[in-house]
Design an enzyme around this catalytic site. Structure first.
Site, short mmCIF file in Angstrom:
data_model
loop_
_atom_site.label_atom_id
_atom_site.label_comp_id
_atom_site.label_asym_id
_atom_site.label_seq_id
_atom_site.Cartn_x
_atom_site.Cartn_y
_atom_site.Cartn_z
N HIS A 97 4.03 -0.86 -1.56
CA HIS A 97 5.32 -0.82 -2.25
C HIS A 97 5.92 0.57 -2.00
CE1 HIS A 97 6.33 -4.46 -4.31
NE2 HIS A 97 5.08 -4.63 -4.69
N ASP A 102 8.32 -2.74 -6.74
CA ASP A 102 7.40 -2.95 -7.87
C ASP A 102 8.06 -2.47 -9.17
OD1 ASP A 102 7.35 -0.36 -6.85
OD2 ASP A 102 5.21 -0.05 -7.13
N HIS A 243 10.09 1.78 25.31
CA HIS A 243 8.81 1.45 25.95
C HIS A 243 9.01 1.29 27.44
CE1 HIS A 243 7.08 -0.36 22.02
NE2 HIS A 243 6.69 0.88 22.18
N TYR A 298 22.28 -7.77 7.45
CA TYR A 298 22.98 -7.85 6.17
C TYR A 298 24.42 -7.34 6.29
CZ TYR A 298 18.11 -7.92 4.54
OH TYR A 298 16.79 -8.18 4.36
N GLU A 370 7.73 7.45 -13.00
CA GLU A 370 7.69 6.14 -13.69
C GLU A 370 8.54 6.12 -14.96
OE1 GLU A 370 3.39 5.92 -13.86
OE2 GLU A 370 3.42 4.22 -12.49
#
Ligand SMILES: [Zn+2]
Ligand SMILES: [Zn+2]
Length: 393
Positions: A97, A102, A243, A298, A370
Site C-alpha cells: 500500500h 489502505d 530497452h 484516465y 495516521e
C-alpha cells in the site's frame, strides 16, 4: 461534538483497520480479503451492502430517499517491495500500500461509523452511498479501471453527487486542499519501437543503428512540450523505459521505448499524440522505421465548482479556515475522474506528512501520519451530513 471530535474517539479503531489492510495489501481487482474486511465492518454496523461490484468492489447504503450523495474510497495496492521497517509492513512480498488506499478505506469506514450513529438516531434524512472501489492503480483485462467499471455498472446512477479524497504523504498532516475545475491530469501511455538494421559494432556504416535513431527521436520528444505546446497550457511527455541491445560489439535491430503522456485539455492531449507520432517518424526520415501505439488512460479529473466550494466551506467550518488551502493542479491522474464526469463531483486532498523524511507516493518508503485517518473520516462524514441537510427539499 463535531465529527472531528467524534472521529478522535475512533482513532485507534481506524488505525487498526489501516494497519491490518497495510499488512495484507492486494493488487488491482484482487482486493478479496480487503473487500471481506470492509464487508465485515459494515455488517457489524448493521449497514446494508453489496459485494462483487466492479468485480471486487463493495457498495453500501445508509438511509434512503433524496438527497443522495456518494462517498468514494479506493482499496488497491501497488506492485512494490516494501522497504519500511513498520511493525505492520506488507506480509505479501512485492505488494505494498504505497499510495495510501489502505488509509482511504479506513477513512470511509470511519465515516460509515460516524454517519450510522446519526442515521440510527434519526438525525439524518436522505441516502449516503459508500463506494469501496477496486483497481484505481491499474486496468483489468478489458482496459478498464475500477472507477470506470463502477460508473459503467451504474453505481453512480442513483446518486446526485460524489465526493472522494486522497491523503498526500508530502503535504503537512491534517491540512485540507481543494480547488474548483481541472485538478488532476489526463494520462495516456505510449509504447513504441524505433527500428533500424542490426550489425557489427565496428561497422556501423553497414548497419542502420537504431540507438542513433532513437537518440534523435528522444531528443525530439523532449522538445514537444517546450516548442510545440502553448506555453500557457500544461503537458508532459516522459520517456521512462528504454530497452535495446545485448553486447558491446553488436548493433541491435531496434530500440523499445515506453512512456507517459499527461495533459489537461483535449486539444493539448491530441497535439501531444500527433507530435509524438512526428517525433517517432524521424526514424523514417533517417532510413529506419518505427511502430507506435498510444493507450488512452484516465481523463482529466475536473471538480464541479459548486461541489468544490461546498467542500471548501464545509472543511473550513469543521477544521478552521486556516487549515484549508487552495490545492495546486497535479500532473498525476486519478480514476475518480470517471465518477466526476458521471455526476457533479469533488476530489480533495488531506495532508499526511509523517516526519522530515521524504516518503513520496508509489515509493518503497511510503508512509503517512495516521492522525490524518480520523481527519479524513470526519471530512467525508461532514460532507455527507451537510449535503443531506443543505439539499433536503
Ligand atoms: Zn497511486
Ligand atoms: Zn492513489
Amino acid at each position: 461534538m463535531t465529527y472531528l471530535d467524534r472521529a478522535q474517539a475512533l482513532k485507534d479503531t481506524l488505525i487498526a483497520i489501516r494497519r491490518d489492510l497495510h499488512a495484507h495489501p492486494e493488487l488491482s481487482f484482487q482486493e478479496v480479503r480487503t473487500a471481506q474486511r470492509v464487508a465485515e465492518t459494515l455488517h457489524d454496523l448493521h449497514i446494508e451492502y453489496e459485494t462483487g461490484v466492479a468485480r471486487t468492489g463493495v457498495v453500501a447504503y445508509l438511509g434512503e430517499g433524496e438527497p443522495r450523495l456518494a462517498l468514494r474510497a479506493d482499496m488497491d495496492a501497488l506492485p512494490i517491495l516494501e522497504a519500511t521497517d513498520l511493525e505492520f509492513k506488507s506480509q505479501n512480498a512485492g505488494v505494498m500500500h504505497a499510495c495510501g488506499h489502505d488509509a482511504h478505506t479506513a477513512c470511509l469506514l470511519g465515516a460509515a461509523m460516524l454517519l450510522s450513529e446519526d442515521f440510527a438516531a434519526g438525525k439524518l434524512k436522505g441516502t449516503v452511498k459508500l463506494l469501496f472501489q477496486p483497481a484505481e492503480e491499474n486496468f483489468g483485462p478489458d482496459g478498464k479501471s475500477g472507477g470506470e467499471l463502477m460508473v459503467e455498472e451504474g453505481a453512480l446512477d442513483d446518486v446526485d453527487a460524489v465526493v472522494g479524497l486522497h491523503v498526500i504523504s508530502t503535504l503537512p498532516a491534517n491540512e485540507a486542499y481543494v480547488r474548483p475545475g481541472p485538478f488532476m491530469a489526463a494520462v495516456d501511455t505510449f509504447e513504441g519501437d524505433v527500428i533500424g538494421r542490426g550489425g557489427h559494432g565496428a561497422y556501423p556504416h553497414e548497419a542502420l543503428d537504431p540507438v542513433w535513431l532513437a537518440a534523435q527521436v528522444i531528443n525530439a520528444i523532449h522538445g514537444i512540450v517546450s516548442r510545440r505546446i502553448n506555453p500557457t497550457k500544461q503537458g508532459v511527455i516522459s520517456v521512462t523505459v528504454i530497452h535495446a541491445g545485448t553486447a558491446s560489439n553488436i548493433i541491435p535491430e531496434s530500440v523499445h521505448l515506453v512512456g507517459t503522456i499527461r495533459s489537461f485539455e483535449a486539444e493539448v492531449r491530441d497535439q501531444l499524440h500527433a507530435d509524438l507520432e512526428n517525433a517517432f517518424a524521424i526514424a523514417r526520415a533517417l532510413g529506419g522505421d518505427y511502430k507506435l501505439s498510444i493507450l488512452r488512460g484516465y481523463p482529466t479529473t475536473v471538480n464541479d465548482p459548486k461541489m468544490a466550494e461546498f467542500v471548501r466551506v464545509m472543511a473550513s467550518d469543521l477544521m478552521g479556515a486556516e487549515h484549508v488551502h487552495a490545492a495546486d493542479m497535479h500532473m498525476g491522474a486519478e480514476d475518480f475522474s470517471f465518477m466526476a464526469r458521471a455526476k457533479p463531483g469533488v476530489f480533495f486532498n488531506v495532508g499526511a506528512k509523517k516526519d522530515a523524511v521524504h516518503r513520496p507516493h508509489h515509493n518503497p518508503n511510503f508512509d503517512i501520519d495516521e492522525s490524518a485517518i480520523p481527519t479524513g473520516a470526519a471530512l467525508l462524514a461532514e460532507a455527507a451530513r451537510r449535503y443531506l441537510i443543505e439539499n433536503t427539499k
